[in-house]
Design a protein around this motif. Structure first.
Motif, PDB file in Angstrom:
ATOM      1  N   ILE A  44       1.032  -1.331   0.086  1.00  0.00           N
ATOM      2  CA  ILE A  44       0.031  -0.035  -0.111  1.00  0.00           C
ATOM      3  C   ILE A  44       0.851   1.205   0.309  1.00  0.00           C
ATOM      4  O   ILE A  44       0.568   2.269  -0.697  1.00  0.00           O
ATOM      5  N   ALA A  45       2.080   1.226   0.819  1.00  0.00           N
ATOM      6  CA  ALA A  45       2.787   2.449   0.848  1.00  0.00           C
ATOM      7  C   ALA A  45       3.428   2.688  -0.634  1.00  0.00           C
ATOM      8  O   ALA A  45       3.623   3.713  -0.864  1.00  0.00           O
ATOM      9  N   ILE A  46       3.929   1.494  -1.252  1.00  0.00           N
ATOM     10  CA  ILE A  46       4.727   1.790  -2.438  1.00  0.00           C
ATOM     11  C   ILE A  46       3.611   2.486  -3.506  1.00  0.00           C
ATOM     12  O   ILE A  46       4.197   3.152  -4.230  1.00  0.00           O
ATOM     13  N   VAL A  47       2.432   1.743  -3.523  1.00  0.00           N
ATOM     14  CA  VAL A  47       1.694   2.302  -4.560  1.00  0.00           C
ATOM     15  C   VAL A  47       1.070   3.718  -4.241  1.00  0.00           C
ATOM     16  O   VAL A  47       1.158   4.505  -5.317  1.00  0.00           O
ATOM     17  N   ALA A  48       0.849   4.013  -2.961  1.00  0.00           N
ATOM     18  CA  ALA A  48       0.206   5.434  -2.708  1.00  0.00           C
ATOM     19  C   ALA A  48       1.394   6.221  -2.860  1.00  0.00           C
ATOM     20  O   ALA A  48       1.046   7.688  -2.883  1.00  0.00           O
ATOM     21  N   ALA A  49       2.754   5.857  -2.966  1.00  0.00           N
ATOM     22  CA  ALA A  49       4.006   6.983  -2.901  1.00  0.00           C
ATOM     23  C   ALA A  49       3.793   7.696  -4.066  1.00  0.00           C
ATOM     24  O   ALA A  49       4.284   8.866  -4.143  1.00  0.00           O
ATOM     25  N   GLY A  50       3.369   7.305  -5.275  1.00  0.00           N
ATOM     26  CA  GLY A  50       3.488   7.849  -6.414  1.00  0.00           C
ATOM     27  C   GLY A  50       2.416   9.265  -6.260  1.00  0.00           C
ATOM     28  O   GLY A  50       3.073  10.376  -6.333  1.00  0.00           O
ATOM     29  N   PRO A  51       1.202   9.064  -6.022  1.00  0.00           N
ATOM     30  CA  PRO A  51       0.408  10.244  -5.866  1.00  0.00           C
ATOM     31  C   PRO A  51       0.817  11.304  -4.686  1.00  0.00           C
ATOM     32  O   PRO A  51       0.717  12.283  -4.775  1.00  0.00           O
ATOM     33  N   MET A  52       1.540  10.497  -3.503  1.00  0.00           N
ATOM     34  CA  MET A  52       1.628  11.506  -2.582  1.00  0.00           C
ATOM     35  C   MET A  52       2.866  12.144  -3.036  1.00  0.00           C
ATOM     36  O   MET A  52       3.149  13.574  -2.507  1.00  0.00           O
ATOM     37  N   ALA A  53       3.860  11.907  -3.854  1.00  0.00           N
ATOM     38  CA  ALA A  53       5.082  12.435  -4.354  1.00  0.00           C
ATOM     39  C   ALA A  53       4.474  13.826  -5.134  1.00  0.00           C
ATOM     40  O   ALA A  53       4.964  14.790  -5.108  1.00  0.00           O
ATOM     41  N   ASN A  54       3.243  13.415  -6.122  1.00  0.00           N
ATOM     42  CA  ASN A  54       2.603  14.652  -6.593  1.00  0.00           C
ATOM     43  C   ASN A  54       2.210  15.821  -5.790  1.00  0.00           C
ATOM     44  O   ASN A  54       2.276  16.874  -5.973  1.00  0.00           O
ATOM     45  N   PHE A  55       1.705  15.347  -4.764  1.00  0.00           N
ATOM     46  CA  PHE A  55       1.047  16.264  -3.806  1.00  0.00           C
ATOM     47  C   PHE A  55       2.138  17.081  -3.136  1.00  0.00           C
ATOM     48  O   PHE A  55       2.272  18.372  -2.884  1.00  0.00           O
ATOM     49  N   LEU A  56       3.243  16.335  -2.824  1.00  0.00           N
ATOM     50  CA  LEU A  56       4.455  17.045  -2.064  1.00  0.00           C
ATOM     51  C   LEU A  56       5.206  17.930  -2.864  1.00  0.00           C
ATOM     52  O   LEU A  56       5.579  18.972  -2.732  1.00  0.00           O
ATOM     53  N   PHE A  57       5.401  17.386  -4.240  1.00  0.00           N
ATOM     54  CA  PHE A  57       6.079  18.453  -5.341  1.00  0.00           C
ATOM     55  C   PHE A  57       5.244  19.632  -5.633  1.00  0.00           C
ATOM     56  O   PHE A  57       5.671  20.634  -5.438  1.00  0.00           O
ATOM     57  N   ALA A  58       3.872  19.550  -5.529  1.00  0.00           N
ATOM     58  CA  ALA A  58       2.880  20.816  -5.628  1.00  0.00           C
ATOM     59  C   ALA A  58       3.069  21.665  -4.567  1.00  0.00           C
ATOM     60  O   ALA A  58       3.233  22.927  -4.709  1.00  0.00           O
TER      61      ALA A  58
END
Length: 452
Positions: free
Chosen positions: A98-112
């Motif tokens: 779950i952490a690995i899959v969720a990390a993509g969208p979370m990276a986009n939010f942190l980048f924003a």
């Protein structure tokens, strides 16, 4: 043609940055979770550039810049030696997956958040939300909103820019009404009730403000020509920069909007322009070129831009923030964009927003090109917006997206056993078909917006 390549280059740059951020999120957490990463690819198709790191991961920049992926060791798709099974994705706990899959969208939010923080530190230029005019018979007129009033609050949201106003109104979709606080030129504050019952964004390319009858103040366009497009009807006819348009077919032209209306209705029709050039009057015959407009109808195109009067003092504000305040504001704005994006998806499903407003790769490309042409700060704002949209889109529960994988793993978390491969395979097929349909529909909308 220049615009096409500019938009294309800006699109590739923006998408490349956002895909790299998204996939790096998966990559970084997978490494931390002890999963062996076989390939990190930006783009699809033929590799243009490849290299390996000390862990054996192949990094690829491929020819088709429309996405990317992280390929991990997985017993479900690879023959995994017994000594490496502990490094495979499927061998990890459901919490790790779950952490690995969720990390993509979370990276986009942190980048924003980071991008918006940089934008606030550089300085944000905004236009004070002053009403320019109100459409006759509109909801805004019925609410008593008047020209020259300064919008200070919508609902519970403080309004300092037109973007704030737009987001606040879009968040109010589906409500019966919303309170709009305005301040007049005598600095008297009044609260107006804007009726929203039955309000929908069901017209393509009509902004929320305009659909309610609110037209933002903009300095008036004069009848003096500021710029002429190369190879346009205006250039071919011999119009010059600084010419002042007086009449068209002996009809006196009083404002720029009157001229625009006349031109759009005169595709391939000869018009006789009377213009003032320095101290003389010139009579010039102009034939507007025909183009297909946003609604699919033929419109005339002249190829000129007007000289615009300067902004009144105090209408343009540039705000700078310190590093801490910038991070706080970046976080708040990212959260607002996330919640607004989910609200808009819900409104699409319920029909509050027309599917005509969906946009795809072409729309993103045009937006990227436009934002780059406006400058660094505008491009940062665009990157943050698309990064949030990419993160939210990937969280949708479609099996081919991150959200679909998360859905299966959350089910597994509660069932204490994985969803059957047959069910997952069926879900992937349905999800792929839905994704293809959405992409094609959005692409059709994009093309319908273009003028040829």
């Amino acid at each position: 043609m220049v615009d096409f390549f500019w938009n294309l280059g800006s699109f590739i740059l923006a998408l490349g940055i956002l895909v790299t951020v998204h996939e790096y999120g998966h990559f970084w957490v997978a490494r931390k979770a002890g999963v062996k990463v076989l390939r990190f690819s930006i783009g699809f198709g033929k590799p243009l550039l490849t290299w390996h790191d000390k862990y054996g991961t192949q990094f690829v920049v491929a020819a088709i810049p429309l996405g990317g992926y992280v390929k991990m060791l997985d017993e479900r798709v690879d023959d995994v030696p017994a000594k490496e099974r502990h490094l495979s994705f499927n061998a990890k706990s459901v919490h790790a997956r779950i952490a690995i899959v969720a990390a993509g969208p979370m990276a986009n939010f942190l980048f924003a958040i980071v991008v918006l923080a940089v934008m606030y530190m550089v300085g944000v230029q905004s236009v004070k939300p002053v009403v320019g005019s109100v459409v006759e018979g509109s909801r805004a007129e019925q609410a008593g909103i008047m020209p020259s009033q300064h919008i200070t609050k919508i609902g519970d949201d403080d309004i300092t820019t037109w973007q704030d106003a737009t987001f606040a109104l879009m968040s109010s979709l589906g409500e019966q009404s919303v309170a709009v606080t305005v301040r007049d030129e005598q600095f008297q504050t009044r609260v107006k009730t804007l009726d929203l019952a039955g309000w929908k964004l069901d017209q393509q390319d009509v902004p929320p403000l305009r659909s309610l009858g609110i037209v933002p103040f903009r300095p008036q366009a004069t009848l003096t020509i500021a710029a002429i497009t190369a190879n346009s009807a205006a250039e071919q006819a011999g119009l010059h920069v600084n010419d002042m348009i007086l009449t068209v077919n002996d009809e006196k032209i009083s404002d720029w909007q009157q001229l625009v209306h006349l031109i759009t209705q005169s595709a391939n029709k000869s018009l006789q322009f009377s213009v003032k050039r320095q101290d003389s009057i010139k009579i010039i015959t102009v034939t507007p070129q025909a183009r297909i407009g946003a609604q699919g109808t033929q419109q005339g195109f002249l190829g000129v831009a007007p000289v615009v009067e300067p902004w009144p003092e105090g209408y343009i504000e540039t705000r700078h923030y310190g590093p801490l305040d910038s991070m706080v504001r970046g976080t708040q704005e990212t959260w607002r964009l996330i919640t607004l994006s989910f609200d808009m998806i819900g409104n699409l499903i319920t029909g509050q927003i027309s599917v005509k407003n969906l946009s795809g790769p072409v729309g993103i490309a045009v937006g990227a090109g436009t934002s780059v042409s406006y400058g660094f700060v505008a491009f940062l704002s665009f990157l943050a917006l698309i990064s949030v949209n990419l993160g939210v889109f990937n969280l949708l529960p479609l099996p081919v997206l991150d959200g679909g994988h998360l859905m299966y793993y959350i089910i597994e978390l509660f069932r204490k056993k994985p969803v059957s491969e047959k069910t997952q395979e069926f879900g992937f097929k349905v999800g792929a078909l839905l994704l293809i349909f959405l992409t094609c529909f959005a692409l059709f909308n994009d093309v319908s917006r273009l003028s040829f």
